[in-house]
Design an enzyme around this catalytic site. Structure first.
Site, PDB file in Angstrom:
ATOM      1  CG  HIS A 374       3.728   0.402   3.818  1.00 18.84           C
ATOM      2  ND1 HIS A 374       2.489   0.389   4.409  1.00 18.84           N
ATOM      3  CD2 HIS A 374       4.304   1.583   4.146  1.00 18.84           C
ATOM      4  CE1 HIS A 374       2.310   1.533   5.064  1.00 18.84           C
ATOM      5  NE2 HIS A 374       3.398   2.268   4.934  1.00 18.84           N
ATOM      6  CE  LYS A 565      -8.310  -8.561  -0.599  1.00 14.79           C
ATOM      7  NZ  LYS A 565      -7.587  -8.226   0.651  1.00 14.79           N
ATOM      8  NE  ARG A 566      -4.347  -1.398  -7.918  1.00 14.84           N
ATOM      9  CZ  ARG A 566      -3.573  -0.379  -8.310  1.00 14.84           C
ATOM     10  NH1 ARG A 566      -3.645   0.787  -7.692  1.00 14.84           N
ATOM     11  NH2 ARG A 566      -2.748  -0.504  -9.333  1.00 14.84           N
ATOM     12  CE  LYS A 571      -3.348  -6.482  -2.755  1.00 14.69           C
ATOM     13  NZ  LYS A 571      -3.492  -6.225  -1.315  1.00 14.69           N
ATOM     14  CB  THR A 673      -6.336  -1.346   6.161  1.00 15.68           C
ATOM     15  OG1 THR A 673      -6.130  -1.029   4.781  1.00 15.68           O
ATOM     16  CG2 THR A 673      -5.069  -1.061   6.945  1.00 15.68           C
ATOM     17  CE  LYS A 677     -10.290   0.725   5.348  1.00 12.15           C
ATOM     18  NZ  LYS A 677      -9.648   1.081   4.073  1.00 12.15           N
TER      19      LYS A 677
END
Length: 838
Positions: A374, A565-566, A571, A673, A677
């Protein structure tokens, strides 16, 4: 009197027949009566929720029993998905959707004078995951049941899931998530399947084999949760283990006077399933975490082997004893390296307990296990200290050493004299304290290794697993992630699901590729209007929610620009912040220009020990304090930090989004993911060519996404050249202004140097190269603004995006795992309903 049911209700939400509704009311009242008869006369909202949950659960139980009986009789190959995380969210509405009960329940509650949404809001999220990896496991369970696979999710029943996030004076504060406080109507304890799990002790080598002795025992108590497929009468099982001290725990050591302490010490054993480690993409090498990993693996393998041995229904055999057939009947999927201990544990059971020879046991092990990677971030890879291993799991360390010895023999035979390769490929990392590289263990001990998006799988083969790919290229595969369209469209966005069903029917819900035919409607004015109308309704609903929770007046005509998101440096929430500040500065500079109004929302949790991530949250809230209170800006720009982002908040925010921010540095986000969505729910994506964004652009057409920034090759090139943040800072005046404002206390006037660490990081040691993509990001955001001013053209791009979503169903992902890794065939056949005659 017959109920009048609209087409909408029949289509996506199930038929509210009169018999249905009156049965539901009757069962609801029965459950409510049993709740109240115990000790109270007045029902609370929670009593009503539990009565409804138990009523819906009744509809699962018959199907659940029948499904498990069907598996027992047919004896299919079974797949065991082992994960330390299952981020399930709420269960009630999802169960109603999958059983086609939603409309009937709505009507029944309405007739009883109750509000369905209020009852649904009583349910706690099952937050047994951190983010993508745990939510993926939950989507996979839904798809495995919907595709009729004999599948089991195995994990830990954490007493406390991911913490609840409170924002206090702009800072994240963590609160324990006591999600079981009021009980969980969806689980069933199964004490009859309790299993012992051993720790510590020592090994004894005898002529007839090895014994692991003087161990401490903890009991694993299973709790089963039903997992219904979509309208196919299949109900699979998620089995989560809870740790219990054995009755004799510590008492034998405390005959004199220590009885009370001995009973209190039972907590030590039971701490194993107390709390989820709250790290996302970060390895914390704590003994309790290794205990959790072995606990789930040991209990699960005992269960797998028990089920394998039990004879087939109707056969004269007492039990299967031929373990060579194990890979024909059992597939084990390891969700990241967290359950990697399954490999040495399976070897221990086969060799030490079942007395198989090593070669045969190893062949069985490799053919049974498969590993999903992952992440490529080095700080996330599990590398356990050998001395911790030796203390906690002495027999498993011996087995890992033996696996490694034989593995290195094979490497040496294939690449004679290549010492560098031997050391790179070893399961044991030397130098300083010796560590076990769990990813290497998983690759060697599995027949299939997969990444979770094409670009990620390619990076694995070219970089961190290059040596292993060269030696065994047949092991390496790609399985691009997906999401379940049941929760992430039908359930969270019924308006959109309906508009689609009116055009192409409702079969797309189990075959998402059918969305392609929406391309035929891209110039259909009525369809364009309908899509835009649903989005506006979702935005209005979310705006009401925000105004209740944040006391900020939202302009529902503004662009809803969302990054959830986290919180993590890779990110690049900081890149988003720089855009906000620059846009703010531009509005201030020319307040009379026609700016595209935006409401920018950022949400996500920071791991409690991740200082930089917590500072990023503080920066976002600080920017919001300035921007939201500036009268010059007015409602043209608002910044909101979405507190306590979780599955249930995602279900509200995602259907309301216009713009989805997917802006990680190319090569760092394995898949993502959330990106899928947003796409499915009618948002456009601004993003880098990273993770599944690449495939999203392929499916929808690159022109229909806002793609910007460096590609993986550009990042590599910049690494070779050397990334110099100051160069960008000096060359780009708007970037310089924004950084100077952060550094000078413009957003923290009472503590001018509050954000100096963030500025120092960005200027001198930013691994993720925020400044390198700033200029292109700003230009790309201008294109977003321009298109948003043309609602019709915007909505056409939205339609192309929705039409390109078929690939990103977790049904497609799971069908590929089944055929290409597990050797199983999915089916869309229905099982008979419980009331049908067999």
């Amino acid at each position: 009197m017959a109920l009048v049911v609209s087409k909408k209700q029949i289509s996506v939400r199930g038929l509210a027949g009169v018999e249905n509704v009156s049965d539901l009311k009757q069962n609801f009242n029965r459950h409510l009566h049993f709740t109240l008869v115990k000790d109270r006369n007045v029902a609370t909202k929670r009593d009503y929720y539990f009565a409804l949950a138990n009523t819906v659960r009744d509809h699962l139980v018959g199907r659940w029993i029948r499904t498990q009986q069907h598996y027992y009789e047919k004896d299919p190959k079974r797949v065991y998905y082992i994960s330390l995380e299952f981020y399930m969210g709420r269960t009630l509405q999802n169960t109603m959707v999958n059983l086609a009960l939603e409309n009937a329940c709505d009507e029944a509650m309405y007739q009883l004078g109750l509000d369905m949404e209020e009852l649904e809001d009583m349910e706690e999220d099952a937050g047994l995951g951190n983010g993508g990896l745990g939510r993926l496991a939950a989507c996979f369970l839904d798809s495995m049941a919907s595709l009729g696979l004999a599948a089991y999710g195995y994990g830990i029943r954490y007493e406390f899931g991911i913490f609840n996030q409170k924002i206090v004076n702009g800072w994240q504060v963590e609160e324990a998530d006591d999600w079981l406080r009021y009980g969980n109507p969806w689980e069933k304890a199964r004490p009859e399947y309790m299993r012992p799990v051993h720790f510590y002790g020592r090994t004894e080598h005898h002529p007839d084999g090895v014994k692991w002795v003087d161990t401490q025992v903890v009991l694993a108590l299973p709790y089963d949760t039903p997992v219904p497929g979509y309208r196919n009468n299949v109900v699979n099982t998620m089995r989560l283990w809870s740790a219990k001290a054995p009755c004799e725990f510590n008492l034998k050591d405390f005959n004199v006077g220590g009885y009370i302490q001995a009973v209190l010490d039972r907590n030590l054993a039971e701490n194993i399933s107390r709390v989820l480690y709250p790290n996302d993409n970060f390895f914390e090498g704590k003994e309790l975490r290794l205990k959790q990993e072995y606990f789930v693996v040991s209990a699960t393998l005992q269960d797998i082997i028990r089920r394998f041995k039990v004879s087939k229904f109707g056969s004269r055999e007492i039990a299967r004893t031929d373990f060579t057939k194990l890979p024909d009947k059992v597939a084990i999927q390891l969700n990241d390296t967290h359950p990697a201990m399954a490999i040495p544990e399976l070897m221990r059971v086969l060799v030490d307990e079942e007395k198989l020879g090593w070669e045969m046991a190893w062949d069985i092990c490799v053919r049974t296990c498969a590993y999903t990677n992952h992440t490529v971030l080095p700080e996330a890879l599990e590398r356990w200290p050998v001395d911790l291993f030796a203390h906690l799991l002495p027999r498993h360390l011996e087995i890992v050493y033996e696996i490694n010895r034989r593995h290195l023999e094979r490497v040496a035979a294939k690449y004679p004299g290549d010492i560098g390769r031997l050391s790179r490929m070893s399961l044991i990392e030397e130098g300083g304290q010796k560590r076990i590289n769990m990813a290497h263990l998983c690759i060697v001990g599995s027949h299939a290794v997969n990444g979770v998006a094409q670009i990620h799988s390619d990076i694995l083969k070219a970089t961190i697993f290059k040596d292993f790919y060269e030696m065994e290229p047949h092991k390496f595969q790609n399985k691009t992630n997906g999401i379940t369209p049941r929760r992430w469209l039908v359930m969270c966005n019924p308006g959109l699901a309906e508009v689609i069903a009116e055009r192409i029917g409702e079969d797309y819900i189990r075959d998402l590729d059918q969305l392609q035919s929406l391309r035929n409607f891209v110039n259909d004015d009525a369809f364009i209007r309908d899509i835009a109308k649903v989005k506006q309704e979702n935005k209005l609903k979310f705006a009401v929610h925000l105004e209740e929770h944040y006391k900020v007046k939202i302009n529902p005509n503004s662009m809803f620009d969302i990054q959830v998101k986290r919180i993590h440096e890779y990110k690049r929430q900081l890149l988003n912040c720089l855009h906000i500040i620059t846009y703010y500065n531009r509005i201030k500079k020319e307040p009379n220009k026609q700016w595209t109004p935006r409401t920018i929302m950022i949400g996500g949790k920071a791991a409690p020990g991740y200082h930089t991530a917590k500072m990023i949250i503080r920066l976002i809230t600080a920017i919001g304090e300035v921007v939201n209170n500036d009268p010059v800006v007015g409602d043209r720009l608002k910044v909101i930090f979405l507190e306590n982002y979780r599955v249930t908040l995602a279900e509200k925010a995602i259907p309301a989004a216009d713009l989805s921010e997917q802006i990680s540095t190319a090569g760092t986000e394995a898949s993502g993911t959330g990106n899928m969505k947003f796409m499915l729910n009618g948002a456009l994506t601004i993003g880098t060519m990273d993770g599944a964004n690449v495939e999203m652009a392929e499916e929808a057409g690159e022109d229909n996404l806002f793609i910007f920034g460096m590609r993986v090759d550009d990042v590599d090139e910049l690494d070779r050249k050397g990334y110099c943040a100051e160069e960008y800072y000096n060359r780009l005046p708007e970037l310089k202004q924004a950084i100077d404002q952060i550094a000078g206390g413009f957003f923290s006037p009472k503590q001018p140097d509050l954000f100096k660490e963030i500025v120092n990081m960005l200027m001198h040691h930013d691994r993720f190269k925020v400044f390198a993509d700033y200029e292109d990001y700003m230009k790309c955001q201008e294109k977003v603004n321009a298109l948003y001013k043309n609602p019709k053209e915007w909505t056409k791009k939205v339609i192309y995006n929705i039409a390109g979503c078929g690939k990103f169903s977790s049904d497609r992902t799971i069908a590929q795992y089944a055929r290409e890794i597990w050797g199983m065939e999915p089916t869309l056949e229905k099982l008979p309903a419980p009331d049908d005659k067999p």
